[in-house]
Design a protein around this motif. Structure first.
Motif, PDB file in Angstrom:
ATOM      1  N   GLY A   1      27.960 -47.573 -44.467  1.00  0.00           N
ATOM      2  CA  GLY A   1      26.890 -46.959 -43.702  1.00  0.00           C
ATOM      3  C   GLY A   1      25.995 -46.036 -44.498  1.00  0.00           C
ATOM      4  O   GLY A   1      26.485 -45.153 -45.210  1.00  0.00           O
ATOM      5  N   ARG A   2      24.695 -46.213 -44.367  1.00  0.00           N
ATOM      6  CA  ARG A   2      23.755 -45.327 -45.060  1.00  0.00           C
ATOM      7  C   ARG A   2      23.888 -43.886 -44.591  1.00  0.00           C
ATOM      8  O   ARG A   2      23.719 -42.950 -45.372  1.00  0.00           O
ATOM      9  CB  ARG A   2      22.310 -45.818 -44.864  1.00  0.00           C
ATOM     10  N   PHE A   3      24.171 -43.676 -43.313  1.00  0.00           N
ATOM     11  CA  PHE A   3      24.327 -42.322 -42.786  1.00  0.00           C
ATOM     12  C   PHE A   3      25.366 -41.558 -43.597  1.00  0.00           C
ATOM     13  O   PHE A   3      25.235 -40.349 -43.817  1.00  0.00           O
ATOM     14  CB  PHE A   3      24.745 -42.398 -41.313  1.00  0.00           C
TER      15      PHE A   3
ATOM     16  N   GLY B   1      13.749 -43.352 -40.606  1.00  0.00           N
ATOM     17  CA  GLY B   1      13.610 -44.808 -40.688  1.00  0.00           C
ATOM     18  C   GLY B   1      12.700 -45.225 -41.828  1.00  0.00           C
ATOM     19  O   GLY B   1      12.921 -46.273 -42.458  1.00  0.00           O
ATOM     20  N   TRP B   2      11.686 -44.424 -42.113  1.00  0.00           N
ATOM     21  CA  TRP B   2      10.776 -44.712 -43.230  1.00  0.00           C
ATOM     22  C   TRP B   2      11.559 -44.789 -44.544  1.00  0.00           C
ATOM     23  O   TRP B   2      11.343 -45.700 -45.350  1.00  0.00           O
ATOM     24  CB  TRP B   2       9.713 -43.620 -43.353  1.00  0.00           C
ATOM     25  N   ASP B   3      12.443 -43.823 -44.764  1.00  0.00           N
ATOM     26  CA  ASP B   3      13.229 -43.787 -45.998  1.00  0.00           C
ATOM     27  C   ASP B   3      14.118 -45.023 -46.108  1.00  0.00           C
ATOM     28  O   ASP B   3      14.305 -45.568 -47.196  1.00  0.00           O
ATOM     29  CB  ASP B   3      14.097 -42.527 -46.035  1.00  0.00           C
ATOM     30  N   GLN B   4      14.662 -45.445 -44.997  1.00  0.00           N
ATOM     31  CA  GLN B   4      15.568 -46.589 -45.000  1.00  0.00           C
ATOM     32  C   GLN B   4      14.826 -47.880 -45.358  1.00  0.00           C
ATOM     33  O   GLN B   4      15.290 -48.660 -46.197  1.00  0.00           O
ATOM     34  CB  GLN B   4      16.238 -46.700 -43.632  1.00  0.00           C
ATOM     35  N   VAL B   5      13.688 -48.102 -44.715  1.00  0.00           N
ATOM     36  CA  VAL B   5      12.917 -49.320 -44.992  1.00  0.00           C
ATOM     37  C   VAL B   5      12.445 -49.328 -46.443  1.00  0.00           C
ATOM     38  O   VAL B   5      12.511 -50.357 -47.131  1.00  0.00           O
ATOM     39  CB  VAL B   5      11.724 -49.438 -44.030  1.00  0.00           C
ATOM     40  N   MET B   6      11.985 -48.192 -46.923  1.00  0.00           N
ATOM     41  CA  MET B   6      11.498 -48.125 -48.305  1.00  0.00           C
ATOM     42  C   MET B   6      12.630 -48.337 -49.299  1.00  0.00           C
ATOM     43  O   MET B   6      12.457 -49.009 -50.315  1.00  0.00           O
ATOM     44  CB  MET B   6      10.801 -46.795 -48.539  1.00  0.00           C
TER      45      MET B   6
ATOM     46  N   GLY C   1      19.569 -42.728 -23.130  1.00  0.00           N
ATOM     47  CA  GLY C   1      19.633 -43.180 -24.512  1.00  0.00           C
ATOM     48  C   GLY C   1      19.727 -42.027 -25.479  1.00  0.00           C
ATOM     49  O   GLY C   1      19.544 -40.865 -25.114  1.00  0.00           O
ATOM     50  N   ALA C   2      20.023 -42.350 -26.720  1.00  0.00           N
ATOM     51  CA  ALA C   2      20.052 -41.367 -27.803  1.00  0.00           C
ATOM     52  C   ALA C   2      19.602 -42.080 -29.067  1.00  0.00           C
ATOM     53  O   ALA C   2      19.824 -43.285 -29.221  1.00  0.00           O
ATOM     54  CB  ALA C   2      21.448 -40.783 -27.982  1.00  0.00           C
ATOM     55  N   GLY C   3      18.960 -41.352 -29.952  1.00  0.00           N
ATOM     56  CA  GLY C   3      18.484 -41.980 -31.180  1.00  0.00           C
ATOM     57  C   GLY C   3      18.342 -40.975 -32.299  1.00  0.00           C
ATOM     58  O   GLY C   3      18.119 -39.784 -32.063  1.00  0.00           O
ATOM     59  N   GLY C   4      18.485 -41.461 -33.513  1.00  0.00           N
ATOM     60  CA  GLY C   4      18.342 -40.614 -34.692  1.00  0.00           C
ATOM     61  C   GLY C   4      18.391 -41.455 -35.938  1.00  0.00           C
ATOM     62  O   GLY C   4      18.258 -42.688 -35.881  1.00  0.00           O
ATOM     63  N   ASP C   5      18.626 -40.820 -37.081  1.00  0.00           N
ATOM     64  CA  ASP C   5      18.648 -41.569 -38.331  1.00  0.00           C
ATOM     65  C   ASP C   5      19.827 -42.535 -38.387  1.00  0.00           C
ATOM     66  O   ASP C   5      19.805 -43.509 -39.143  1.00  0.00           O
ATOM     67  CB  ASP C   5      18.679 -40.616 -39.525  1.00  0.00           C
ATOM     68  N   TRP C   6      20.844 -42.312 -37.564  1.00  0.00           N
ATOM     69  CA  TRP C   6      22.027 -43.175 -37.521  1.00  0.00           C
ATOM     70  C   TRP C   6      21.794 -44.446 -36.714  1.00  0.00           C
ATOM     71  O   TRP C   6      22.577 -45.386 -36.792  1.00  0.00           O
ATOM     72  CB  TRP C   6      23.205 -42.411 -36.918  1.00  0.00           C
ATOM     73  N   GLY C   7      20.764 -44.466 -35.870  1.00  0.00           N
ATOM     74  CA  GLY C   7      20.481 -45.633 -35.048  1.00  0.00           C
ATOM     75  C   GLY C   7      20.152 -45.252 -33.621  1.00  0.00           C
ATOM     76  O   GLY C   7      19.603 -44.172 -33.366  1.00  0.00           O
TER      77      GLY C   7
ATOM     78  N   GLU D   1      14.073 -44.685 -28.400  1.00  0.00           N
ATOM     79  CA  GLU D   1      15.047 -44.134 -29.339  1.00  0.00           C
ATOM     80  C   GLU D   1      14.720 -44.511 -30.786  1.00  0.00           C
ATOM     81  O   GLU D   1      14.980 -43.736 -31.708  1.00  0.00           O
ATOM     82  CB  GLU D   1      16.458 -44.591 -28.965  1.00  0.00           C
ATOM     83  N   VAL D   2      14.136 -45.691 -31.001  1.00  0.00           N
ATOM     84  CA  VAL D   2      13.702 -46.047 -32.363  1.00  0.00           C
ATOM     85  C   VAL D   2      12.603 -45.091 -32.826  1.00  0.00           C
ATOM     86  O   VAL D   2      12.532 -44.727 -34.004  1.00  0.00           O
ATOM     87  CB  VAL D   2      13.214 -47.503 -32.431  1.00  0.00           C
ATOM     88  N   GLY D   3      11.752 -44.661 -31.905  1.00  0.00           N
ATOM     89  CA  GLY D   3      10.753 -43.661 -32.260  1.00  0.00           C
ATOM     90  C   GLY D   3      11.389 -42.427 -32.859  1.00  0.00           C
ATOM     91  O   GLY D   3      10.897 -41.866 -33.853  1.00  0.00           O
ATOM     92  N   HIS D   4      12.519 -41.993 -32.301  1.00  0.00           N
ATOM     93  CA  HIS D   4      13.236 -40.841 -32.863  1.00  0.00           C
ATOM     94  C   HIS D   4      13.780 -41.149 -34.253  1.00  0.00           C
ATOM     95  O   HIS D   4      13.786 -40.273 -35.134  1.00  0.00           O
ATOM     96  CB  HIS D   4      14.389 -40.444 -31.945  1.00  0.00           C
ATOM     97  N   THR D   5      14.255 -42.371 -34.464  1.00  0.00           N
ATOM     98  CA  THR D   5      14.777 -42.753 -35.778  1.00  0.00           C
ATOM     99  C   THR D   5      13.716 -42.558 -36.858  1.00  0.00           C
ATOM    100  O   THR D   5      14.032 -42.177 -37.992  1.00  0.00           O
ATOM    101  CB  THR D   5      15.254 -44.219 -35.755  1.00  0.00           C
ATOM    102  N   PHE D   6      12.467 -42.783 -36.501  1.00  0.00           N
ATOM    103  CA  PHE D   6      11.377 -42.617 -37.460  1.00  0.00           C
ATOM    104  C   PHE D   6      10.743 -41.223 -37.396  1.00  0.00           C
ATOM    105  O   PHE D   6       9.711 -40.982 -38.018  1.00  0.00           O
ATOM    106  CB  PHE D   6      10.319 -43.692 -37.233  1.00  0.00           C
ATOM    107  N   GLY D   7      11.363 -40.323 -36.652  1.00  0.00           N
ATOM    108  CA  GLY D   7      10.934 -38.928 -36.682  1.00  0.00           C
ATOM    109  C   GLY D   7      10.133 -38.451 -35.498  1.00  0.00           C
ATOM    110  O   GLY D   7       9.843 -37.243 -35.407  1.00  0.00           O
TER     111      GLY D   7
END
Length: 293
Positions: A179-181, A76-81, A212-218, A241-247
């Motif tokens: 999609g960024r993914f 998620g950090w890479d995406q926001v940046m 739930g499920a989470g990752g770089d895809w959402g 799950e957003v926590g997982h998106t950010f690692g």
């Protein structure tokens, strides 16, 4: 004074080793873990004293279990940046339940509010913590994906609509071309709306989905669960799950010293806790070098 000299010598020694190493590619000029990078990451690191040990335990665990911790480039950090301070979402509505304009807008509002809770964890006294460059990260919902267009009961063009575009498992998805993914190089030349209409993450709402499920895809959660919690202060499964998106990691089989109850330990907390906040900040401080901050 001796301590400062010793640190300086250590940094110079690390730099000398890098310069002397034959055949190092340019991308390896500032690797994670060198003395210089560790010192830079630690410059504005001030967690509460009681969290220092458990935070170190968490990072040591992450470092020893993630297969490509520093090489992975779609947190998620890479995406926001990459977006210069924002994130774009697609909503995947895997349900035959109708969506009115009012429900759509409530889902958008809840998504923005909940995602903003993690971004708020990076702000201290009105400024970004530890060189985090943003005090506010807008969430843009750019598309909705459904199996049948008739499920969506609105006619305005506020979001792109993808009807009948299914993934390999038969679930509706926004166009992979956007999609960024699928395009981590940032090339959205085949996306109908161009880069402005690309999506970084999907909010995947599936009828009957448990947990739930989470990752770089959402993030993926139950459709009934998410719509049933729109008025709650914390939609805790989504937040986890957003926590997982950010690692951030899961804690199914161990707990850091002194920490019994926090959001990323599933089922033990229903909101972002102080420990979650500092784990989040810790992940940033170990990655921020890649952005030159």
């Amino acid at each position: 004074m001796r301590k400062h000299i010793a640190r300086l010598l250590a940094v110079l020694a690390s730099l000398a080793a890098l310069i002397a190493a034959p055949g190092l590619p340019a991308a390896f000029a500032a690797p994670a873990g060198t003395t210089a990078q560790v010192r830079a990451a630690a410059e504005d690191w001030n967690p509460p004293a009681n969290l220092v040990q458990p935070l170190n335990e968490v990072w040591n665990h992450v470092s020893s279990t993630y297969p490509d911790l520093y090489g992975f480039r779609n947190y998620g950090w890479d995406q926001v940046m990459a977006n210069r301070g924002s994130v774009n979402y697609c909503v995947r509505w895997e349900s035959d339940a109708p969506v009115s304009t009012a429900l759509r807008d409530r889902i958008h509002a809840a998504l923005k509010k909940q995602f903003g809770k993690w971004m708020a964890a990076m702000v201290e006294n009105g400024a970004g913590h530890n060189a985090w460059p943003y005090t506010n990260v807008p969430v843009n919902i750019v598309g909705w994906a459904v199996k049948n267009r008739s499920t969506l009961q609105w006619t305005d063009s506020s979001v792109d609509i993808y009807a009948g575009n299914l993934d390999g498992g038969g679930s509706p998805q926004c166009s992979p071309d956007c999609g960024r993914f699928f395009h981590q190089d940032g090339n959205y030349s085949r996306c109908p709306g161009g880069a402005a209409r690309h999506y970084d993450q999907s909010l995947w709402l599936t009828k009957g989905f448990q947990g739930g499920a989470g990752g770089d895809w959402g993030q993926r959660v139950g459709q009934e669960y998410f719509t049933g919690t729109l008025d709650q202060e914390n939609i805790h499964i989504y937040l986890h799950e957003v926590g997982h998106t950010f690692g951030l990691d899961d804690f199914y089989d161990w707990s850091p010293t002194g920490q019994c109850c926090f959001l990323m330990k599933a089922g033990s907390a229903a909101q972002i806790t102080e420990f979650d906040k500092w784990m989040f900040r810790d992940f940033w401080r170990h990655l921020k070098y890649r952005y030159g901050v």
